[in-house]
Motif scaffolding. Structure first.
Motif, PDB file in Angstrom:
ATOM      1  N   UNK A   1       6.153   2.208  -8.587  1.00 58.01           N
ATOM      2  CA  UNK A   1       4.925   2.783  -9.130  1.00 58.01           C
ATOM      3  C   UNK A   1       5.127   3.402 -10.506  1.00 58.01           C
ATOM      4  N   UNK A   2       6.160   4.232 -10.649  1.00 54.85           N
ATOM      5  CA  UNK A   2       6.342   4.948 -11.908  1.00 54.85           C
ATOM      6  C   UNK A   2       6.813   4.038 -13.040  1.00 54.85           C
ATOM      7  N   UNK A   3       7.142   2.794 -12.711  1.00 50.02           N
ATOM      8  CA  UNK A   3       7.464   1.824 -13.757  1.00 50.02           C
ATOM      9  C   UNK A   3       6.278   0.928 -14.083  1.00 50.02           C
TER      10      UNK A   3
ATOM     11  N   UNK B   1      -4.823  23.182 -12.719  1.00 54.43           N
ATOM     12  CA  UNK B   1      -5.398  22.543 -11.546  1.00 54.43           C
ATOM     13  C   UNK B   1      -4.259  22.133 -10.634  1.00 54.43           C
ATOM     14  N   UNK B   2      -4.296  22.600  -9.393  1.00 48.57           N
ATOM     15  CA  UNK B   2      -3.265  22.252  -8.424  1.00 48.57           C
ATOM     16  C   UNK B   2      -3.735  21.022  -7.644  1.00 48.57           C
ATOM     17  N   UNK B   3      -2.978  19.951  -7.730  1.00 44.27           N
ATOM     18  CA  UNK B   3      -3.291  18.717  -7.002  1.00 44.27           C
ATOM     19  C   UNK B   3      -2.329  18.613  -5.824  1.00 44.27           C
ATOM     20  N   UNK B   4      -2.869  18.665  -4.627  1.00 42.21           N
ATOM     21  CA  UNK B   4      -2.040  18.622  -3.429  1.00 42.21           C
ATOM     22  C   UNK B   4      -1.502  17.217  -3.189  1.00 42.21           C
ATOM     23  N   UNK B   5      -0.197  17.132  -2.917  1.00 40.45           N
ATOM     24  CA  UNK B   5       0.428  15.861  -2.621  1.00 40.45           C
ATOM     25  C   UNK B   5       0.837  15.781  -1.163  1.00 40.45           C
ATOM     26  N   UNK B   6       1.586  14.738  -0.834  1.00 43.12           N
ATOM     27  CA  UNK B   6       2.124  14.603   0.520  1.00 43.12           C
ATOM     28  C   UNK B   6       3.404  15.435   0.606  1.00 43.12           C
ATOM     29  N   UNK B   7       3.243  16.713   0.851  1.00 44.01           N
ATOM     30  CA  UNK B   7       4.379  17.615   0.868  1.00 44.01           C
ATOM     31  C   UNK B   7       4.481  18.384  -0.434  1.00 44.01           C
ATOM     32  N   UNK B   8       5.414  19.318  -0.478  1.00 41.77           N
ATOM     33  CA  UNK B   8       5.553  20.194  -1.636  1.00 41.77           C
ATOM     34  C   UNK B   8       5.962  19.422  -2.884  1.00 41.77           C
TER      35      UNK B   8
ATOM     36  N   UNK C   1       0.848  -1.186   0.000  1.00 43.00           N
ATOM     37  CA  UNK C   1       0.000   0.000   0.000  1.00 43.00           C
ATOM     38  C   UNK C   1       0.888   1.242   0.000  1.00 43.00           C
ATOM     39  N   UNK C   2       0.901   2.016  -1.085  1.00 43.10           N
ATOM     40  CA  UNK C   2       1.752   3.207  -1.141  1.00 43.10           C
ATOM     41  C   UNK C   2       1.497   4.193  -0.004  1.00 43.10           C
ATOM     42  N   UNK C   3       0.246   4.292   0.448  1.00 39.55           N
ATOM     43  CA  UNK C   3      -0.086   5.240   1.518  1.00 39.55           C
ATOM     44  C   UNK C   3       0.599   4.878   2.835  1.00 39.55           C
ATOM     45  N   UNK C   4       0.906   3.610   3.015  1.00 40.71           N
ATOM     46  CA  UNK C   4       1.525   3.163   4.262  1.00 40.71           C
ATOM     47  C   UNK C   4       3.040   3.066   4.172  1.00 40.71           C
ATOM     48  N   UNK C   5       3.574   3.390   2.971  1.00 41.50           N
ATOM     49  CA  UNK C   5       5.030   3.432   2.776  1.00 41.50           C
ATOM     50  C   UNK C   5       5.689   2.126   3.201  1.00 41.50           C
TER      51      UNK C   5
END
Length: 230
Positions: A17-19, A141-148, A4-8
Motif C-alpha cells: 500500500x505505502x508504495x 484531528x485524531x483519526x482512529x486506526x486498527x489499534x494504537x 482487500x486490506x481490511x481482510x488482511x
C-alpha cells in the motif's frame, strides 16, 4: 493481483500500500516542548492542504503504547512548528532524527546538525536545509486506526514565514528543485531523490485563462501559467 486490506489477505510478504502512493514528501518537523526541549523528526504522511493561505499537514502515528509523538504534542502546546526541507545532502541526518529517543534528548545534537532560531518563535530550524516553513499551529484531528499504531494525529499548520536559501533561486525567480535534490519516501525502507523535473501546461481555453488570471491577480499580481499553483 488484487486484495482487500481490511481482510488482511495480501498475497505478498510485505504490504504494498505505502508504495502505491509515491513519491511522498518528507515533513522534517522541528518543535520545542514547554520545557524548552527541542525535537526534530521526519514524517512521510504529509503535504500541502491549500495555498491561500498556505497551509500544510503532517500525520503522526501513535506508539503501540498509545503515547503520542512529541512533534504533535509540541505543536499543540507551543503553537508553532517548522517544516524543514529534507534533501539528499541531509539524508543521513534525516534518518538519524527518526530514532526513538527520550523527549529531553535533542535530535539536532544526535544528528550533528547546526540550527538557527526561527524568526517568529523559539523553535529551532535546520540551518543547512535550503527551505524552512515557519508554521503556526491550527488544529489536530485524531483519526482512529486498527489499534494504537494505526491511529494518527493529523496536525495542520498555517505557513506564516518562508525561508529559502538564495543559492537555490534561479535567475527566473523559481526555486531550483533539481539543484536542491529533495528526498521523498517510496515505501518499505526505500527513498528517491527529485533531480529530474519537467513541465506540463494544462490545456485551457483563452476564456478560462482570462478568468484564472483575474482570480489570481488579486493575490499574486502576475499572470498564471496554466496548471501552476501560486
Amino acid at each position: 493481483m488484487k486484495y482487500d486490506p481490511q481482510e488482511n489477505n495480501c498475497p505478498l510478504p510485505y504490504t504494498p500500500f505505502r508504495s502505491c502512493v509515491v513519491p511522498r514528501p518528507i515533513a522534517w518537523i522541528s518543535s520545542i516542548d514547554d520545557k524548552g526541549n527541542e525535537n526534530l523528526a521526519p514524517f512521510s504522511q504529509c503535504g500541502i492542504i491549500t495555498f491561500d493561505p498556505p497551509m500544510v499537514m503532517f500525520s503522526a502515528n501513535h506508539y503501540p503504547t498509545g503515547q503520542r509523538k512529541d512533534s504533535a504534542v509540541n505543536a499543540e502546546k507551543n503553537g508553532w512548528f517548522v517544516w524543514n526541507m529534507a534533501t539528499e545532502a541531509l539524508k543521513d541526518a534525516v534518518n538519524i532524527s527518526a530514532m526513538i529517543v527520550p523527549s529531553d534528548q535533542s535530535e539536532f545534537e544526535l544528528a550533528g546538525l547546526a540550527k538557527v532560531k526561527a524568526d517568529l518563535s523559539d523553535v529551532p530550524m535546520v540551518k543547512d536545509s535550503p527551505c524552512q516553513l515557519e508554521c503556526r499551529y491550527v488544529s489536530t484531528t485524531v483519526v482512529q486506526g486498527n489499534g494504537e499504531l494505526g491511529t494518527v494525529d493529523v496536525i495542520i499548520g498555517e505557513v506564516i514565514r518562508v525561508h529559502i536559501n538564495d543559492d537555490y533561486i534561479t535567475p527566473e525567480g523559481r526555486v531550483d528543485i533539481d539543484g536542491i535534490r529533495p528526498i521523498a519516501r517510496m515505501g518499505y525502507i526505500d527513498y528517491t531523490v527529485i533531480n529530474n523535473s519537467f513541465s506540463m501546461e494544462v490545456p485551457m481555453t483563452e476564456e478560462i485563462r482570462k478568468i484564472m488570471n483575474e482570480i489570481m491577480a488579486g493575490s499574486a499580481n502576475k499572470p498564471v501559467t496554466a496548471g501552476e499553483e501560486k
